[in-house]
Structure formats: C-alpha cells, structure tokens
Design an enzyme around this catalytic site. Structure first.
Site, PDB file in Angstrom:
ATOM      1  N   SER A   1      36.325-121.321  87.026  1.00 26.88           N
ATOM      2  CA  SER A   1      35.181-121.530  86.132  1.00 26.88           C
ATOM      3  C   SER A   1      34.714-122.976  86.228  1.00 26.88           C
ATOM      4  O   SER A   1      35.523-123.906  86.213  1.00 26.88           O
ATOM      5  CB  SER A   1      35.574-121.205  84.691  1.00 26.88           C
ATOM      6  OG  SER A   1      35.894-119.831  84.561  1.00 26.88           O
TER       7      SER A   1
ATOM      8  N   CYS B   1      33.642-126.652  85.821  1.00 25.30           N
ATOM      9  CA  CYS B   1      34.051-127.696  84.883  1.00 25.30           C
ATOM     10  C   CYS B   1      33.393-128.989  85.335  1.00 25.30           C
ATOM     11  O   CYS B   1      33.919-129.686  86.197  1.00 25.30           O
ATOM     12  CB  CYS B   1      35.576-127.829  84.860  1.00 25.30           C
ATOM     13  SG  CYS B   1      36.174-129.170  83.802  1.00 25.30           S
TER      14      CYS B   1
ATOM     15  N   CYS C   1      41.775-132.572  81.770  1.00 26.73           N
ATOM     16  CA  CYS C   1      42.125-131.235  82.236  1.00 26.73           C
ATOM     17  C   CYS C   1      42.683-131.340  83.652  1.00 26.73           C
ATOM     18  O   CYS C   1      42.756-132.415  84.228  1.00 26.73           O
ATOM     19  CB  CYS C   1      40.916-130.304  82.186  1.00 26.73           C
ATOM     20  SG  CYS C   1      39.592-130.781  83.332  1.00 26.73           S
TER      21      CYS C   1
ATOM     22  N   CYS D   1      41.387-129.198  86.085  1.00 29.94           N
ATOM     23  CA  CYS D   1      40.456-128.341  86.825  1.00 29.94           C
ATOM     24  C   CYS D   1      40.108-128.894  88.205  1.00 29.94           C
ATOM     25  O   CYS D   1      40.090-128.161  89.198  1.00 29.94           O
ATOM     26  CB  CYS D   1      39.182-128.126  86.015  1.00 29.94           C
ATOM     27  SG  CYS D   1      39.464-127.403  84.389  1.00 29.94           S
TER      28      CYS D   1
ATOM     29  N   GLN E   1      42.930-128.439  90.579  1.00 30.86           N
ATOM     30  CA  GLN E   1      43.070-127.034  90.960  1.00 30.86           C
ATOM     31  C   GLN E   1      42.011-126.639  91.984  1.00 30.86           C
ATOM     32  O   GLN E   1      42.304-125.940  92.954  1.00 30.86           O
ATOM     33  CB  GLN E   1      42.961-126.145  89.720  1.00 30.86           C
ATOM     34  CG  GLN E   1      44.158-126.222  88.792  1.00 30.86           C
ATOM     35  CD  GLN E   1      44.022-125.266  87.624  1.00 30.86           C
ATOM     36  OE1 GLN E   1      42.948-125.150  87.018  1.00 30.86           O
ATOM     37  NE2 GLN E   1      45.085-124.575  87.281  1.00 30.86           N
TER      38      GLN E   1
ATOM     39  N   GLU F   1      31.198-122.638  82.075  1.00 34.59           N
ATOM     40  CA  GLU F   1      31.662-123.923  81.544  1.00 34.59           C
ATOM     41  C   GLU F   1      32.288-123.764  80.163  1.00 34.59           C
ATOM     42  O   GLU F   1      31.805-123.010  79.324  1.00 34.59           O
ATOM     43  CB  GLU F   1      30.466-124.876  81.455  1.00 34.59           C
ATOM     44  CG  GLU F   1      30.814-126.289  81.076  1.00 34.59           C
ATOM     45  CD  GLU F   1      31.283-127.125  82.260  1.00 34.59           C
ATOM     46  OE1 GLU F   1      32.239-127.899  82.091  1.00 34.59           O
ATOM     47  OE2 GLU F   1      30.678-127.017  83.343  1.00 34.59           O
TER      48      GLU F   1
ATOM     49  N   THR G   1      42.798-128.105  72.239  1.00 31.59           N
ATOM     50  CA  THR G   1      41.605-127.472  72.802  1.00 31.59           C
ATOM     51  C   THR G   1      41.230-126.181  72.087  1.00 31.59           C
ATOM     52  O   THR G   1      40.047-125.893  71.884  1.00 31.59           O
ATOM     53  CB  THR G   1      41.804-127.211  74.314  1.00 31.59           C
ATOM     54  OG1 THR G   1      40.637-126.592  74.838  1.00 31.59           O
ATOM     55  CG2 THR G   1      43.010-126.328  74.596  1.00 31.59           C
TER      56      THR G   1
ATOM     57  N   ASP H   1      39.013-117.360  74.292  1.00 34.32           N
ATOM     58  CA  ASP H   1      38.338-117.354  75.590  1.00 34.32           C
ATOM     59  C   ASP H   1      37.150-116.409  75.522  1.00 34.32           C
ATOM     60  O   ASP H   1      37.300-115.233  75.174  1.00 34.32           O
ATOM     61  CB  ASP H   1      39.317-116.901  76.680  1.00 34.32           C
ATOM     62  CG  ASP H   1      38.901-117.339  78.077  1.00 34.32           C
ATOM     63  OD1 ASP H   1      37.689-117.358  78.348  1.00 34.32           O
ATOM     64  OD2 ASP H   1      39.784-117.647  78.897  1.00 34.32           O
TER      65      ASP H   1
ATOM     66  N   ARG I   1      35.143-115.782  78.188  1.00 33.64           N
ATOM     67  CA  ARG I   1      34.729-115.398  79.536  1.00 33.64           C
ATOM     68  C   ARG I   1      34.962-113.918  79.824  1.00 33.64           C
ATOM     69  O   ARG I   1      35.868-113.300  79.281  1.00 33.64           O
ATOM     70  CB  ARG I   1      35.488-116.230  80.577  1.00 33.64           C
ATOM     71  CG  ARG I   1      35.112-117.685  80.582  1.00 33.64           C
ATOM     72  CD  ARG I   1      36.017-118.479  81.508  1.00 33.64           C
ATOM     73  NE  ARG I   1      37.398-118.521  81.022  1.00 33.64           N
ATOM     74  CZ  ARG I   1      38.380-119.158  81.649  1.00 33.64           C
ATOM     75  NH1 ARG I   1      38.150-119.787  82.780  1.00 33.64           N
ATOM     76  NH2 ARG I   1      39.603-119.154  81.132  1.00 33.64           N
TER      77      ARG I   1
ATOM     78  N   LYS J   1      42.705-113.306  84.110  1.00 33.65           N
ATOM     79  CA  LYS J   1      42.044-113.128  85.396  1.00 33.65           C
ATOM     80  C   LYS J   1      42.763-112.062  86.229  1.00 33.65           C
ATOM     81  O   LYS J   1      42.110-111.238  86.888  1.00 33.65           O
ATOM     82  CB  LYS J   1      42.013-114.453  86.159  1.00 33.65           C
ATOM     83  CG  LYS J   1      41.162-115.520  85.490  1.00 33.65           C
ATOM     84  CD  LYS J   1      41.180-116.823  86.287  1.00 33.65           C
ATOM     85  CE  LYS J   1      40.338-117.894  85.610  1.00 33.65           C
ATOM     86  NZ  LYS J   1      40.361-119.176  86.365  1.00 33.65           N
TER      87      LYS J   1
END
Length: 373
Positions: A218, A220, A231, A233, A236, A258, A280, A292, A294, A320
């Site tokens: 996703s 970022c 983070c 992100c 990763q 985002e 968070t 979440d 998403r 996921k």
C-alpha cells in the site's frame, strides 16, 4: 445510424455512475442528497463545514440536523459502542461539531441514537471519499431541494464499494528500468475504490506457470518517497524489489491505499496524534477508523489478469494472505518482509504485531538489527 432505443454502453451502469459522482461532490465539500425508501437527507462531511456553510445548513436544517459518527469515534467519546450512532444538533454549531468529531478529550454531550439506513450510507460515502468519517445529516423533502444538488440512491452507495473493488482494467504498460533492477515493467490498472490508478511492477521475468513472488504494497508517501523513520514501508518496498531481482523475478502491486485506506489527509491527522504519544491504532480510532479500512479484492484481480495462479506472498499481514486465498489464488508459501527497527518506529512495529496480528518477531529483529539512532 444509432437507433434511439439502444443504450450507449458507457452510460449503461447508472447506479455506479451516480455513486462515483456522489464521491466527487462529497470529496469536494459539497452536500449530496441520499434517497432511501421514501426518505431523503442532505449529507455533508464535517471537515467541509465552515462558518458560512454552517449558517446556511442551520437554516435548511430547522433543528433537525444530526451528527453521525462511527463506533470507533463514539468509543473515544466515552461510550461503549460497537455500531455507528448519531447525536442531535438542534443548532449547526461548528465548534461543537468539530469537537465531537476531532477533539481528543471530547465527551458525548447528548444521547446517541442508533444510526439509520441513511446515516450508514452517509458514513459509507465518507469512507469511499477518503475524508474524515464524521457526517452531518439533515432530513429534507426532495421536492424542495434545488435541482443542482446531486441525488444518489442509497442502494447505489451500498453496493458500489464491493462492485468497484472487483473491477480493474489494464490501461498502460512499459519497461521502466530501476536502480538495481533494470529488467522491470510497470503495468497500470484503473479501478478499485474511487477508480484510482493501481500499479503492478513486474520485476524480471517471473515464471507464471509456477508460484510467483508477490507483494501487495500500500502506498506510503512519507515512507516510500521521503524515508520516514516512523514506519518500515520504504525498507519493505525496496527490499522486496531487491529480493525479487535476485530470486527469479516477481510482481509487486503498488496500491493506492495510503494510511491503511484512510487517505493521506487522515494519515497526517493520525501522525499528529502519534506525536502526542498515541500509538498508530489509537490515533486512527480517535479519528473514527477501525484497525484497517483496506480491501484487496482488486489486487487479486490484477494478479489474475497478469496470469498469476500460484503465489509466494511476501507479507507480514494475515489479512493480505486471507484475501488472496478468498479470491481463489493458491498461496503456496509465505515470506516475511522486515525493515530497519528505529527509535521512531519500534512502537509502530509492536502495535502492528500486538493489535493487528502481524507476523513480526520484534525482539529477534532488534537483536539482529539494533535500533538506529
């Protein structure tokens, strides 16, 4: 010659068209009228209300307005709630409304009624529009509303997100050599919620006849582009591309989601709360969001259109993995993807592990990769 009785294909899906127009209007800060089973209401996002519009809305409302909030925000107002609800607004008082929607130490100052069907649709519209999930709802008589106000049927909103999340179209593709991964192709799809552009980065020449290395990443902005230390992100993202390059190729889906699907504006609101000591997920809950927001339906469809049937998924997120399995893809292996632990992100990593069930062995990670100063 076009016969008048035939429908033009591009305009045939009127329900989805009206929902998409409603998203555009609502996100622009203009009121939308939702129609449902003989009832109608003006709805407008709280973040769009200023002093002038509050006065105008107060005249229209005539004491009938209500503030609709999701259960997460109601809990932050001191209530034990698992469902959305509404608070009466005899006056469209901007300061009171903003406090109930955003203030950290605010408390409910009126009884909370169960959310009506239109209330729920209004919150759904806010979610799709990536604005703060706090909506002012004003019952109206449709016959008295100006024709330029967009009208949308509640059923169109109710069905839109699920239907749209399953529809993506391949728009364009081209080779884009990257540093350290020169044999790379970018494939752009359009679809998912809000008809945003989604990108598949095909690294190397993965063998589609067998399991393919896949990551759902996703977007970022702060971490991927600017190297935020809050983070993991960016690490990763780049680590995944490097691993795919060195191991026969793979496909990274760069998804426009985002802030766990809350949008960049709400993500930065949450960052402000995190700077005051909240983790968070607590920060998101204060804004009215659950863990979440998403969906990954359209990500699975992107993979299918690229010819992928079997997946070696690179993720720490169980949602996921479950989403790809539900979509009919064969997940044959799971690989973990970790970035650098830093002083600024260690609480974030621990929160993902403890509150969202991410597969992160933080103690081992810190032992092998000491915190960056």
């Amino acid at each position: 010659m076009l016969r008048p009785e035939r429908k033009i294909g591009l305009m045939a899906d009127g329900e989805h068209t009206s929902a998409e127009r409603a998203v555009s209007e609502f996100r622009a800060g203009r009121p939308v009228m939702i129609l449902n089973e003989g009832q109608a209401a003006f709805v407008i996002g709280v973040e769009a209300i200023d002093d002038r519009s509050a006065a105008e809305l107060d005249t229209v409302a005539a004491g009938r307005a209500r503030l609709v909030l999701p259960s997460a925000r109601l809990r932050r107002l001191g209530l034990d709630r698992t469902l959305p609800g509404s608070l009466a607004c005899p006056d469209v008082d901007r300061q009171r409304i903003e406090a109930l929607a955003l203030k950290i130490d605010a408390r409910a100052d009126a009884p909370v009624a169960a959310a009506s069907a239109i209330d729920l649709m209004a919150l759904e519209l806010a979610t799709i529009s990536l604005v703060l999930p706090a909506v002012l709802v004003i019952p109206v008589d449709p016959a008295t509303v100006a024709s330029e106000v967009l009208r949308v049927d509640g059923e169109a909103l109710r069905s839109y997100r699920l239907a749209a999340a399953q529809v993506v179209r391949l728009i364009s593709r081209a080779p884009v050599p990257l540093e350290g991964a020169q044999d790379t192709e970018f494939v752009v799809f359009r679809g998912g919620e809000g008809l945003r552009d989604q990108v598949a980065i095909v690294v190397g020449k993965p063998d589609l006849s067998g399991p393919v290395l896949v990551r759902l990443h996703s977007a970022c902005l702060t971490g991927d582009l600017f190297g935020s230390l809050k983070c993991d992100c960016g690490d990763q993202l780049r680590g995944t591309v490097s691993f795919m390059t060195e191991n026969g190729g793979g496909i990274l889906l760069y998804l426009d989601q985002e802030g766990r699907g809350n949008g960049i504006a709400n993500k930065i609101r949450a960052y402000k709360l995190q700077s005051e000591g909240y983790d968070t997920y607590d920060a998101d809950e204060m804004l009215g969001f659950d863990l979440d927001q998403r969906r990954f339906d359209f990500a699975a469809e992107m993979l299918k259109q690229l010819g992928v049937k079997q997946v070696e998924i690179m993720t720490n997120n169980p949602l996921k993995i479950a989403a790809l399995k539900r979509a009919g893809l064969d997940v044959v292996e799971e690989r973990r993807v970790h970035g650098r632990p830093t002083t600024e992100n260690v609480l974030y990593l621990a929160s993902k592990r403890d509150r969202a069930g991410h597969f992160i062995d933080l103690e081992e990670l810190v032992a092998h990769r000491p915190l960056d100063d």
